[in-house]
Design a protein around this motif. Structure first.
Motif, PDB file in Angstrom:
ATOM      1  N   GLU A 135      23.790  58.495  35.002  1.00  0.00           N
ATOM      2  CA  GLU A 135      22.788  57.810  34.182  1.00  0.00           C
ATOM      3  C   GLU A 135      22.370  56.489  34.814  1.00  0.00           C
ATOM      4  OE1 GLU A 135      24.338  59.422  29.794  1.00  0.00           O
ATOM      5  OE2 GLU A 135      25.087  57.536  30.644  1.00  0.00           O
ATOM      6  N   ASN A 136      23.339  55.762  35.365  1.00  0.00           N
ATOM      7  CA  ASN A 136      23.024  54.471  35.981  1.00  0.00           C
ATOM      8  C   ASN A 136      22.129  54.638  37.201  1.00  0.00           C
ATOM      9  OD1 ASN A 136      23.477  51.586  35.825  1.00  0.00           O
ATOM     10  ND2 ASN A 136      24.677  51.793  37.715  1.00  0.00           N
ATOM     11  N   LEU A 137      22.373  55.694  37.978  1.00  0.00           N
ATOM     12  CA  LEU A 137      21.505  55.988  39.123  1.00  0.00           C
ATOM     13  C   LEU A 137      20.090  56.276  38.666  1.00  0.00           C
ATOM     14  CD1 LEU A 137      20.195  58.615  40.820  1.00  0.00           C
ATOM     15  CD2 LEU A 137      20.883  56.584  42.054  1.00  0.00           C
ATOM     16  N   LEU A 138      19.951  57.103  37.636  1.00  0.00           N
ATOM     17  CA  LEU A 138      18.611  57.453  37.161  1.00  0.00           C
ATOM     18  C   LEU A 138      17.883  56.229  36.618  1.00  0.00           C
ATOM     19  CD1 LEU A 138      19.390  60.900  35.464  1.00  0.00           C
ATOM     20  CD2 LEU A 138      18.376  60.477  37.718  1.00  0.00           C
ATOM     21  N   GLU A 139      18.611  55.314  35.969  1.00  0.00           N
ATOM     22  CA  GLU A 139      17.995  54.069  35.515  1.00  0.00           C
ATOM     23  C   GLU A 139      17.613  53.191  36.704  1.00  0.00           C
ATOM     24  OE1 GLU A 139      17.184  52.972  32.313  1.00  0.00           O
ATOM     25  OE2 GLU A 139      17.556  55.090  31.864  1.00  0.00           O
ATOM     26  N   CYS A 140      18.435  53.197  37.735  1.00  0.00           N
ATOM     27  CA  CYS A 140      18.180  52.383  38.931  1.00  0.00           C
ATOM     28  C   CYS A 140      16.865  52.754  39.598  1.00  0.00           C
ATOM     29  CB  CYS A 140      19.347  52.550  39.902  1.00  0.00           C
ATOM     30  SG  CYS A 140      19.093  51.829  41.540  1.00  0.00           S
ATOM     31  N   ILE A 141      16.551  54.054  39.632  1.00  0.00           N
ATOM     32  CA  ILE A 141      15.386  54.499  40.402  1.00  0.00           C
ATOM     33  C   ILE A 141      14.118  54.644  39.564  1.00  0.00           C
ATOM     34  CG2 ILE A 141      16.907  55.638  42.052  1.00  0.00           C
ATOM     35  CD1 ILE A 141      16.074  58.335  40.877  1.00  0.00           C
ATOM     36  N   LYS A 142      14.229  54.575  38.230  1.00  0.00           N
ATOM     37  CA  LYS A 142      13.047  54.672  37.371  1.00  0.00           C
ATOM     38  C   LYS A 142      12.248  53.378  37.409  1.00  0.00           C
ATOM     39  CE  LYS A 142      14.684  55.676  33.344  1.00  0.00           C
ATOM     40  NZ  LYS A 142      14.832  56.119  31.925  1.00  0.00           N
ATOM     41  N   PRO A 143      10.911  53.469  37.395  1.00  0.00           N
ATOM     42  CA  PRO A 143      10.104  52.236  37.394  1.00  0.00           C
ATOM     43  C   PRO A 143      10.458  51.288  36.261  1.00  0.00           C
ATOM     44  CG  PRO A 143       8.721  54.145  37.860  1.00  0.00           C
ATOM     45  CD  PRO A 143      10.073  54.686  37.498  1.00  0.00           C
ATOM     46  N   ASP A 144      10.741  51.834  35.077  1.00  0.00           N
ATOM     47  CA  ASP A 144      11.064  50.988  33.924  1.00  0.00           C
ATOM     48  C   ASP A 144      12.537  51.089  33.551  1.00  0.00           C
ATOM     49  OD1 ASP A 144      11.004  53.612  33.121  1.00  0.00           O
ATOM     50  OD2 ASP A 144       9.920  53.256  31.254  1.00  0.00           O
ATOM     51  N   GLY A 145      13.384  51.479  34.505  1.00  0.00           N
ATOM     52  CA  GLY A 145      14.799  51.688  34.230  1.00  0.00           C
ATOM     53  C   GLY A 145      15.565  50.395  34.033  1.00  0.00           C
TER      54      GLY A 145
ATOM     55  N   LYS B 127      18.079  47.019  41.151  1.00  0.00           N
ATOM     56  CA  LYS B 127      16.943  47.905  40.865  1.00  0.00           C
ATOM     57  C   LYS B 127      16.377  48.460  42.169  1.00  0.00           C
ATOM     58  CE  LYS B 127      14.414  48.797  37.870  1.00  0.00           C
ATOM     59  NZ  LYS B 127      14.226  50.128  37.275  1.00  0.00           N
ATOM     60  N   PHE B 128      16.201  49.776  42.196  1.00  0.00           N
ATOM     61  CA  PHE B 128      15.641  50.484  43.351  1.00  0.00           C
ATOM     62  C   PHE B 128      16.504  50.327  44.599  1.00  0.00           C
ATOM     63  CE2 PHE B 128      11.902  48.701  40.935  1.00  0.00           C
ATOM     64  CZ  PHE B 128      11.728  49.814  40.129  1.00  0.00           C
ATOM     65  N   PHE B 129      17.772  49.988  44.408  1.00  0.00           N
ATOM     66  CA  PHE B 129      18.676  49.806  45.544  1.00  0.00           C
ATOM     67  C   PHE B 129      20.070  50.274  45.186  1.00  0.00           C
ATOM     68  CE2 PHE B 129      21.810  47.127  47.853  1.00  0.00           C
ATOM     69  CZ  PHE B 129      21.571  47.634  49.127  1.00  0.00           C
ATOM     70  N   ILE B 130      20.660  51.082  46.075  1.00  0.00           N
ATOM     71  CA  ILE B 130      22.031  51.564  45.946  1.00  0.00           C
ATOM     72  C   ILE B 130      22.797  51.083  47.169  1.00  0.00           C
ATOM     73  CG2 ILE B 130      23.546  53.572  45.797  1.00  0.00           C
ATOM     74  CD1 ILE B 130      19.939  54.182  45.037  1.00  0.00           C
TER      75      ILE B 130
ATOM     76  N   LYS C  83       8.256  53.407  43.447  1.00  0.00           N
ATOM     77  CA  LYS C  83       7.731  54.601  44.120  1.00  0.00           C
ATOM     78  C   LYS C  83       8.814  55.312  44.918  1.00  0.00           C
ATOM     79  CE  LYS C  83       3.131  52.535  44.667  1.00  0.00           C
ATOM     80  NZ  LYS C  83       2.096  52.094  45.651  1.00  0.00           N
ATOM     81  N   ILE C  84       9.776  54.548  45.402  1.00  0.00           N
ATOM     82  CA  ILE C  84      10.900  55.068  46.165  1.00  0.00           C
ATOM     83  C   ILE C  84      12.038  54.053  46.042  1.00  0.00           C
ATOM     84  CG2 ILE C  84      10.214  53.992  48.346  1.00  0.00           C
ATOM     85  CD1 ILE C  84      11.167  56.533  49.797  1.00  0.00           C
ATOM     86  N   SER C  85      13.272  54.530  46.152  1.00  0.00           N
ATOM     87  CA  SER C  85      14.429  53.637  46.125  1.00  0.00           C
ATOM     88  C   SER C  85      15.170  53.709  47.443  1.00  0.00           C
ATOM     89  CB  SER C  85      15.353  54.004  44.961  1.00  0.00           C
ATOM     90  OG  SER C  85      14.714  53.766  43.716  1.00  0.00           O
ATOM     91  N   PHE C  86      16.040  52.736  47.677  1.00  0.00           N
ATOM     92  CA  PHE C  86      16.675  52.554  48.982  1.00  0.00           C
ATOM     93  C   PHE C  86      18.190  52.537  48.823  1.00  0.00           C
ATOM     94  CE2 PHE C  86      12.518  50.638  48.793  1.00  0.00           C
ATOM     95  CZ  PHE C  86      11.880  51.225  49.884  1.00  0.00           C
TER      96      PHE C  86
END
Length: 347
Positions: free
Chosen positions: A6-16, A295-298, A259-262
């Motif tokens: 769930e945390n990953l999906l929130e990380c990569i969502k525009p409004d997560g 956000k947008f980063f792992i 648009k993309i995550s890293f």
């Protein structure tokens, strides 16, 4: 607290709204398919192992991983103008019992905590230079574009057949796909040339997976490839795994986040070397997390799977990210462990 998935999906969502940093590969289980049973790769210390495509690999003891052997007698494509005489895709007609064996592995994953990801390697560019040797292959893109386009089309057709089987029989909700596109500070070809040869084929491949149940496409390229990010987005890549710090990741997040995550930021040379120390790992991890945000980063080792060249490095990185999350987000160690599957180290 959110589960790792769930945390990953929130990380990569525009409004997560992730509630902490994603910790490397904690959100994903990498799973294989029968093709690997029929295409041997060498174990550490083994020389000259030929796979189902006819590519010979060797894995000496003193190197990080196996790689193709390209002495003249072992290069598969002897003449690019007649590549069809040399390149023969292996059969994908596997016994049903083999698919059932891998299906049980997929079914065993706790999907509340982890994505179940089909692992596919090598990708189109890597397969080209594995078959034909990298210097010659790069020359062929310039000197024999029609032949290279036809070769890539042939490899794409094979990948699409494999994708159909994987989606039909194994039902992954993620894809983890390898294809290295650059070195430490530059890409292997110009962004324009890269787009001409690879955007449309990968749009077909990743589009197929997206259209057949895959929610997250993760592309591994442990390299510099900042100039290729617009192409990655067009291809349908959700996460670029392996991005080196040389890409200026904070700037990429600012420009392309949503648009993309890293996933990466910590190439092996920064932490994974002879004589590595936990103090250095701590300093690199904290610097990277402070610079990039959650956000947008792992944050992750750039290597294309959970592990490291030198034993202990991946686990040390994991522990430091946990420490940061506990210090900055109020998590307890029990919270973190309850939210994810046990740590896996593949190599």
């Amino acid at each position: 607290m959110l589960t790792a998935k769930e945390n990953l999906l929130e990380c990569i969502k525009p409004d997560g709204k992730p509630d902490r940093f994603v910790n490397q590969y904690e959100f994903i289980t990498l799973l294989m398919n029968p093709s690997g049973l029929h295409s041997p790769r060498p174990k550490k210390g083994e020389p000259d192992c030929k796979n189902a495509w006819g590519v010979t690999y060797s894995y000496p003891n003193n190197v990080p991983g196996g790689f193709p052997v390209h002495t003249p007698d072992k290069v598969v494509i002897k003449d690019i103008e007649h590549w069809k005489d040399y390149v023969h895709a292996p059969s994908l007609d596997f016994p049903e019992a083999e698919w059932e064996m891998f299906q049980k592995q997929y079914d065993s994953v706790d999907t509340t905590k982890s994505l179940k990801a089909a692992f596919v390697a090598p990708g189109l560019f890597e397969q080209c230079h594995h078959l034909g040797e990298i210097v010659a292959t790069l020359e062929h893109f310039a000197e024999y574009p029609d032949e290279m386009e036809d070769l890539i089309k042939y490899l794409t057709e094979y990948e699409l057949k494999l994708a159909e089987l994987i989606c039909d029989k194994l039902h992954p909700d993620a894809l983890f796909h390898h294809d290295d596109w650059g070195g430490q500070n530059t890409t292997f070809m110009s962004p324009g040339m890269f787009a001409d040869f690879f955007v449309e084929p990968y749009k077909q491949i990743y589009g197929y997976y997206h259209d057949h149940g895959v929610k997250v496409v993760i592309h591994h390229s442990d390299s510099y490839a900042a100039t290729l990010v617009p192409s990655m987005i067009e291809m349908g890549i959700d996460i670029w795994q392996g991005c080196f710090s040389t890409n200026n990741i904070p700037e990429l997040i600012k420009k392309y986040g949503g648009k993309i995550s890293f996933m990466g930021g910590i190439e092996n040379c920064l932490v994974d070397f002879e004589g590595w120390t936990e103090e250095n790992v701590h300093n690199v991890i904290y610097k990277t997390l402070d610079e990039c945000g959650n956000k947008f980063f792992i944050p992750c080792i750039a290597e294309g799977g959970p592990g490291s060249v030198y034993p202990g490095v991946y686990a040390s990185m994991w522990d430091e990210i946990d420490r940061y999350n506990k210090e900055h987000y109020g998590c307890t160690q029990k919270d973190l462990e309850d939210a994810r599957l046990p740590r896996v180290i593949m190599f």
